[in-house]
Scaffold this motif. Structure first.
Motif, PDB file in Angstrom:
ATOM      1  N   PHE A 185      89.958  10.401 -11.545  1.00 22.15           N
ATOM      2  CA  PHE A 185      90.689   9.488 -12.420  1.00 22.15           C
ATOM      3  C   PHE A 185      90.224   9.631 -13.870  1.00 22.15           C
ATOM      4  O   PHE A 185      91.034   9.744 -14.790  1.00 22.15           O
ATOM      5  N   VAL A 186      88.908   9.645 -14.062  1.00 26.30           N
ATOM      6  CA  VAL A 186      88.357   9.778 -15.414  1.00 26.30           C
ATOM      7  C   VAL A 186      88.678  11.156 -15.991  1.00 26.30           C
ATOM      8  O   VAL A 186      89.095  11.292 -17.146  1.00 26.30           O
ATOM      9  N   PHE A 187      88.506  12.190 -15.169  1.00 28.16           N
ATOM     10  CA  PHE A 187      88.757  13.576 -15.572  1.00 28.16           C
ATOM     11  C   PHE A 187      90.197  13.765 -16.040  1.00 28.16           C
ATOM     12  O   PHE A 187      90.465  14.495 -17.006  1.00 28.16           O
ATOM     13  N   SER A 188      91.121  13.096 -15.352  1.00 23.43           N
ATOM     14  CA  SER A 188      92.547  13.303 -15.606  1.00 23.43           C
ATOM     15  C   SER A 188      93.117  12.383 -16.678  1.00 23.43           C
ATOM     16  O   SER A 188      94.286  12.514 -17.053  1.00 23.43           O
ATOM     17  N   ASN A 189      92.294  11.436 -17.166  1.00 22.68           N
ATOM     18  CA  ASN A 189      92.818  10.439 -18.095  1.00 22.68           C
ATOM     19  C   ASN A 189      92.010  10.326 -19.384  1.00 22.68           C
ATOM     20  O   ASN A 189      91.822   9.234 -19.925  1.00 22.68           O
ATOM     21  N   GLY A 190      91.538  11.485 -19.856  1.00 19.84           N
ATOM     22  CA  GLY A 190      90.940  11.536 -21.178  1.00 19.84           C
ATOM     23  C   GLY A 190      89.461  11.239 -21.266  1.00 19.84           C
ATOM     24  O   GLY A 190      88.890  11.229 -22.365  1.00 19.84           O
ATOM     25  N   GLY A 191      88.815  10.990 -20.119  1.00 23.72           N
ATOM     26  CA  GLY A 191      87.391  10.709 -20.123  1.00 23.72           C
ATOM     27  C   GLY A 191      86.569  11.932 -19.771  1.00 23.72           C
ATOM     28  O   GLY A 191      87.078  13.056 -19.732  1.00 23.72           O
ATOM     29  N   THR A 192      85.287  11.711 -19.508  1.00 24.77           N
ATOM     30  CA  THR A 192      84.370  12.793 -19.152  1.00 24.77           C
ATOM     31  C   THR A 192      83.704  12.481 -17.820  1.00 24.77           C
ATOM     32  O   THR A 192      83.099  11.412 -17.657  1.00 24.77           O
ATOM     33  N   SER A 193      83.794  13.397 -16.870  1.00 25.21           N
ATOM     34  CA  SER A 193      83.160  13.239 -15.563  1.00 25.21           C
ATOM     35  C   SER A 193      81.970  14.183 -15.454  1.00 25.21           C
ATOM     36  O   SER A 193      82.082  15.372 -15.759  1.00 25.21           O
ATOM     37  N   ILE A 194      80.851  13.638 -15.010  1.00 27.90           N
ATOM     38  CA  ILE A 194      79.631  14.429 -14.866  1.00 27.90           C
ATOM     39  C   ILE A 194      79.133  14.342 -13.422  1.00 27.90           C
ATOM     40  O   ILE A 194      78.990  13.250 -12.869  1.00 27.90           O
ATOM     41  N   LEU A 195      78.891  15.485 -12.830  1.00 22.64           N
ATOM     42  CA  LEU A 195      78.334  15.565 -11.478  1.00 22.64           C
ATOM     43  C   LEU A 195      76.830  15.809 -11.578  1.00 22.64           C
ATOM     44  O   LEU A 195      76.403  16.809 -12.161  1.00 22.64           O
ATOM     45  N   VAL A 196      76.053  14.893 -11.038  1.00 22.84           N
ATOM     46  CA  VAL A 196      74.604  15.082 -11.002  1.00 22.84           C
ATOM     47  C   VAL A 196      74.164  15.289  -9.563  1.00 22.84           C
ATOM     48  O   VAL A 196      74.794  14.799  -8.623  1.00 22.84           O
ATOM     49  N   THR A 197      73.067  16.008  -9.403  1.00 23.71           N
ATOM     50  CA  THR A 197      72.542  16.297  -8.071  1.00 23.71           C
ATOM     51  C   THR A 197      71.102  15.819  -7.987  1.00 23.71           C
ATOM     52  O   THR A 197      70.254  16.257  -8.768  1.00 23.71           O
ATOM     53  N   PRO A 198      70.799  14.892  -7.057  1.00 24.81           N
ATOM     54  CA  PRO A 198      69.434  14.383  -6.937  1.00 24.81           C
ATOM     55  C   PRO A 198      68.492  15.441  -6.388  1.00 24.81           C
ATOM     56  O   PRO A 198      68.945  16.445  -5.798  1.00 24.81           O
TER      57      PRO A 198
END
Length: 232
Positions: A185-198
């Motif tokens: 949703f964020v990726f497709s609507n002008g925001g920034t999505s970040i994937l983190v890995t523990p």
């Protein structure tokens, strides 16, 4: 000054472990293995939704216990966070040209997180909650599903004067498949999505297509995540 919102998942994003086990369950005399056995039993009896079966199991165990007070915040002060969290919020606050506010959107227990050490830095926490009566759990008030996280993000957008589908200046940080709908949703609507890995985990490759950036869940100033947030 640019207004920016960072929205975090909790378990596995801000903490090393994606699956919490709450101290109050231990006080009820329940082991982690017994807890998940009960969840499986509820699923066998027709409660197929993963969040409903989890919280119904939690609710029944605590409600049927001999505890005089159902304090679901027990242990919140002892939550182990990912490396660098202690300094993260003060470091982010110093980023020039940005006024950054922080939100948590989680399927976990809202009041438990409000009792944690980082709660003072968070504008609002969206999570599951219970109705209490005379110190006891009376009912499950609300649950936050994977898709329900999107509704929470929409509310954050409107809090900041944007249309609910406008994620401009919003950053979402998550770690696993339960974050898929929020990240998309964020990726497709002008925001920034970040994937983190523990630590000790493998990056969830199925989220690469809905994330702008992938890195370790390390919140120290000299690490990739802070540098990306600083420049995004």
């Amino acid at each position: 000054m640019k207004e920016v919102q960072i929205v975090y998942d909790f378990d596995g994003t801000l903490t090393p472990s994606p699956v919490p086990f709450f101290p109050i369950l231990k006080e009820c005399g329940i082991t982690e293995k017994e807890f998940y056995q009960k969840i499986a039993e509820l699923k066998d009896n027709g409660i197929n939704d993963v969040y409903e079966s989890w919280f119904q199991s939690f609710f029944e165990i605590v409600q049927n216990s001999s505890l005089e007070i159902h304090d679901v915040t027990k242990g919140a002060q002892d939550i182990i966070f990912c490396e660098g969290i202690e300094e993260w919020f003060s470091n982010v606050k110093e980023i020039e040209g940005k006024n950054i506010s922080h939100y948590i959107v989680t399927s976990g227990i809202e009041e438990y997180l409000y009792a944690s050490l980082i709660a003072k830095h968070i504008t609002k926490i969206f999570g599951a909650s219970f109705i209490h009566e005379n110190g006891k759990l009376k009912a499950i008030e609300k649950l936050i599903s994977d898709k329900g996280k999107v509704d929470c993000i929409k509310k954050i957008n409107t809090f900041h004067g944007r249309e609910e589908n406008d994620c401009t200046n919003l950053i979402y940080i998550g770690d696993g498949l339960t974050d898929y709908y929020a990240m998309k949703f964020v990726f497709s609507n002008g925001g920034t999505s970040i994937l983190v890995t523990p630590p000790g985990k493998t990056p969830e490759e199925r989220l690469f297509s809905v994330s702008h950036f992938q890195c370790d869940a390390n919140y120290k100033k000299e690490k990739e995540l802070f540098q990306y947030i600083k420049n995004v």
